[in-house]
Scaffold this motif. Structure first.
Motif, PDB file in Angstrom:
ATOM      1  N   TRP A   9       0.807  -1.217   0.000  1.00  0.00           N
ATOM      2  CA  TRP A   9       0.000   0.000   0.000  1.00  0.00           C
ATOM      3  C   TRP A   9       0.843   1.271   0.000  1.00  0.00           C
ATOM      4  O   TRP A   9       0.403   2.303   0.467  1.00  0.00           O
ATOM      5  N   ARG A 184      -7.227   6.649  10.225  1.00  0.00           N
ATOM      6  CA  ARG A 184      -8.112   6.608   9.061  1.00  0.00           C
ATOM      7  C   ARG A 184      -7.510   5.768   7.939  1.00  0.00           C
ATOM      8  O   ARG A 184      -8.213   4.976   7.291  1.00  0.00           O
ATOM      9  N   ARG A 185      -6.209   5.897   7.722  1.00  0.00           N
ATOM     10  CA  ARG A 185      -5.559   5.089   6.687  1.00  0.00           C
ATOM     11  C   ARG A 185      -5.527   3.614   7.068  1.00  0.00           C
ATOM     12  O   ARG A 185      -5.732   2.736   6.210  1.00  0.00           O
ATOM     13  N   ARG A 187      -7.727   2.013   8.917  1.00  0.00           N
ATOM     14  CA  ARG A 187      -9.075   1.455   8.720  1.00  0.00           C
ATOM     15  C   ARG A 187      -9.362   1.211   7.243  1.00  0.00           C
ATOM     16  O   ARG A 187     -10.009   0.210   6.880  1.00  0.00           O
ATOM     17  N   TYR A 188      -8.879   2.109   6.377  1.00  0.00           N
ATOM     18  CA  TYR A 188      -9.087   1.909   4.926  1.00  0.00           C
ATOM     19  C   TYR A 188      -8.341   0.669   4.439  1.00  0.00           C
ATOM     20  O   TYR A 188      -8.907  -0.163   3.706  1.00  0.00           O
ATOM     21  N   GLU A 191     -10.045  -2.473   5.695  1.00  0.00           N
ATOM     22  CA  GLU A 191     -11.268  -2.755   4.944  1.00  0.00           C
ATOM     23  C   GLU A 191     -10.944  -3.392   3.596  1.00  0.00           C
ATOM     24  O   GLU A 191     -11.634  -4.329   3.159  1.00  0.00           O
ATOM     25  N   GLN A 192      -9.914  -2.902   2.930  1.00  0.00           N
ATOM     26  CA  GLN A 192      -9.546  -3.466   1.636  1.00  0.00           C
ATOM     27  C   GLN A 192      -8.963  -4.875   1.768  1.00  0.00           C
ATOM     28  O   GLN A 192      -9.125  -5.691   0.874  1.00  0.00           O
TER      29      GLN A 192
END
Length: 574
Positions: A9, A184-185, A187-188, A191-192
């Motif tokens: 990522w 926030r990053r 959690r993103y 999720e992915q």
């Protein structure tokens, strides 16, 4: 083949970089307008995006179809740079290539035109590791580079880079990423990747990352390998931070001044194999977090260590002044530094806990400050209690007049005695419900009473009576007045002495020859003589000797004690 989350990522464009908008916007504008520099210097802590932005910039200046300064990621140049197949974009590690020979070879190769792209880009990571000779070899080509050449230098220690290099580069400072941006990053990404990451787990991971997104992704990768739901308890368990709960419990006992409970908990940790140095280090970290939360509740949130959740910090810091945390931090730092040279680490750790629970055991100004604070708190509590209005008693009902006696003045009649009443003092009128009697005969005159002796002012001590030993209060007053005029080195010796006055001779008795030798000098003699003359109201001679002063009788001691106590009768405590 599995790829780590921080590599999978890694941002591919400036728009994907988190928390560095002040840098990415400038670089995108330079690329879109064609105003890129030949040398850049990226500085900042680890994991903040220095190398990532350097690779994105290298792709952007060579991209065949850039979009608003960002590389397209699809053209042959972008694909070749991402795969590492183009030797025209080279990433070097200055920690392992820090010699002057490597820099000279790089300088000789840089003059050739690139084979596949428009610009040859050299990304030098940890550039501060270059030697002085290597910096000098790099200096000339940085000053006058060819048109096709670009240098991107990255470092975590800017102060080690020579000023001659700094003046030839455009410098960009990468700041730590805020915990909310990291969470926030995370959690993103979770999720992915179909990772069950709870909000409390993301919060702890973001604080443990310490402003580095790469560290946050690595921690998430480690927690995800354990499987299951990733919440706060799971993060602490997987990362081996479950002991922080015991550290918070120990801090709670310290703040409540429970020395016994703190020593018992330390014994449990010691028997469980916990290193005593690690205990003090964790307490120091927790104290720092509590102090930051107390002094900067909003702006200091990004500076917290992340090992303790916000609810625990709020509970521990409630009602505790910042001065207490400053004392805890200073004591822990001093004890941690002395622990490595200690012959009994457990004893020193226990003594440190005792000083943390009770500041008066420190033996310095902190102990005096703690005692004064307690006296002030007690005095404030008493003043607050005195200011509270007392409950007013219920009003008493006025007695009703008898039914057979009508209200109003009584009828005039003869006096109850044969003698007429005094004309200058007529009898008072009778009130309703009240009986008034006439005064009897005036008693025979008595001898006038002696006037009471004038009161001694409370602020002044009674002068000593010549020919007797000084009472304890008078001598203490004299000694305290002298201490205010003498350096600290003489004060403890003066406290061990006693004195008495015979006529105009003041004799100061020292317990031993050492104390006498310390006080037998002109400075001490002058202070004692002047203070004694001020209290006695006349000239006084001084003699210093060793031995005990003559003892007073019990009656004289009681009289002196009462006279000394009158000094404090009218003193107001403010």
């Amino acid at each position: 083949m599995y790829q780590a989350l921080y590599r999978k990522w890694r941002p591919k464009a400036f728009a994907d970089v988190i928390g560095q908008e002040h840098i990415t916007e400038t670089l995108r504008r330079q690329v879109s307008e064609g105003r890129t520099s030949h040398a850049y210097l990226f500085t900042g802590t680890r994991g903040t995006g220095k190398t990532t932005c350097a690779k994105i910039l290298a792709k952007a200046v060579n991209c065949e179809a850039p979009r608003e300064g960002d590389p397209c990621g699809k053209c042959p140049s972008c694909v070749g740079i991402d795969s590492g197949g183009f030797l025209d974009v080279l990433e070097l590690d200055a920690a392992s290539n820090n010699g002057v020979d490597q820099v000279r070879a790089l300088r000789d190769e840089a003059v050739y035109s690139p084979a596949n792209v428009r610009k040859r880009v050299y990304i030098v990571d940890e550039v501060h590791m270059l030697s002085t000779a290597a910096f000098n070899a790099l200096l000339k080509i940085l000053e006058e580079p060819p048109e096709h050449l670009m240098f991107i230098l990255a470092t975590t220690e800017l102060h080690k880079v020579p000023a001659t290099i700094l003046s030839r580069c455009q410098r960009f400072s990468f700041r730590r990423i805020r915990p909310e941006d990291v969470a926030r990053r995370l959690r993103y990404v979770a999720e992915q990747e179909a990772i069950d990451l709870r909000p409390d787990g993301a919060e702890i991971l973001s604080r443990l990352a310490d402003g580095a997104l790469r560290d946050g992704l690595s921690l998430l990768d480690q927690c995800a390998a354990a499987g299951g739901t990733i919440d706060a308890a799971a993060v602490l368990d997987v990362l081996g931070l479950a002991g922080n709960l015991q550290t918070a419990r120990l801090m709670e006992l310290i703040l409540s001044r429970d020395a016994q409970g703190a020593l018992l908990l330390l014994d449990e940790l010691y028997k469980g194999g916990k290193d005593l140095g690690a205990v003090l280090s964790e307490l120091s970290t927790l104290t720092r977090d509590l102090l930051l939360q107390k002094t900067a509740p909003k702006g200091g949130a990004a500076l917290l260590s992340g090992g303790f959740d916000a609810a625990a910090l709020e509970r521990l810091g409630q009602g505790v002044p910042a001065g207490r945390f400053l004392h805890l931090a200073a004591t822990l730092q001093r004890a941690s530094a002395e622990l490595y040279a200690s012959v009994n680490r457990r004893l020193d750790t226990e003594l440190c806990l005792l000083r943390l629970c009770d500041e008066s055991l420190s033996g310095d100004l902190t102990a005096l400050e703690a005692r004064i604070r307690r006296l002030e708190d007690n005095q404030s509590a008493r003043a607050e209690l005195a200011r509270r209005p007392a409950a007013a008693p219920p009003p008493k009902p006025s007695p009703a007049p008898p039914e057979d006696v009508p209200p109003g003045p009584p009828e005039e009649g003869p006096p109850p005695w044969d003698e007429p009443p005094l004309p200058e003092e007529p009898p008072p009128m009778e009130e309703p419900g009240q009986r008034v009697y006439d005064l009897p005969e005036e008693p025979p005159p008595q001898a006038p009473k002696a006037a009471p002796p004038p009161a001694v002012p409370a602020a002044e001590a009674p002068p000593p009576v010549p020919g007797r030993a000084l009472d304890g209060g008078w001598w203490r007053t004299l000694a305290e007045n002298c201490k205010g005029r003498l350096p600290p080195m003489y004060r403890p010796f003066l406290s061990m002495c006693s004195g008495f006055l015979e006529g105009d001779l003041l004799t100061v008795c020292a317990p031993d020859d050492l104390t006498l030798g310390r006080l037998d000098n002109d400075r001490v003699r002058e202070a004692l003589t002047q203070e004694a003359e001020a209290l006695a109201g006349g000239p006084v001679r001084l003699m210093l000797r060793t031995g005990e002063p003559p003892r007073s009788s019990p009656e004289e001691n009681l009289k002196n004690l009462l006279a000394f106590g009158r000094q404090f009768d009218n003193i107001e405590i403010k």
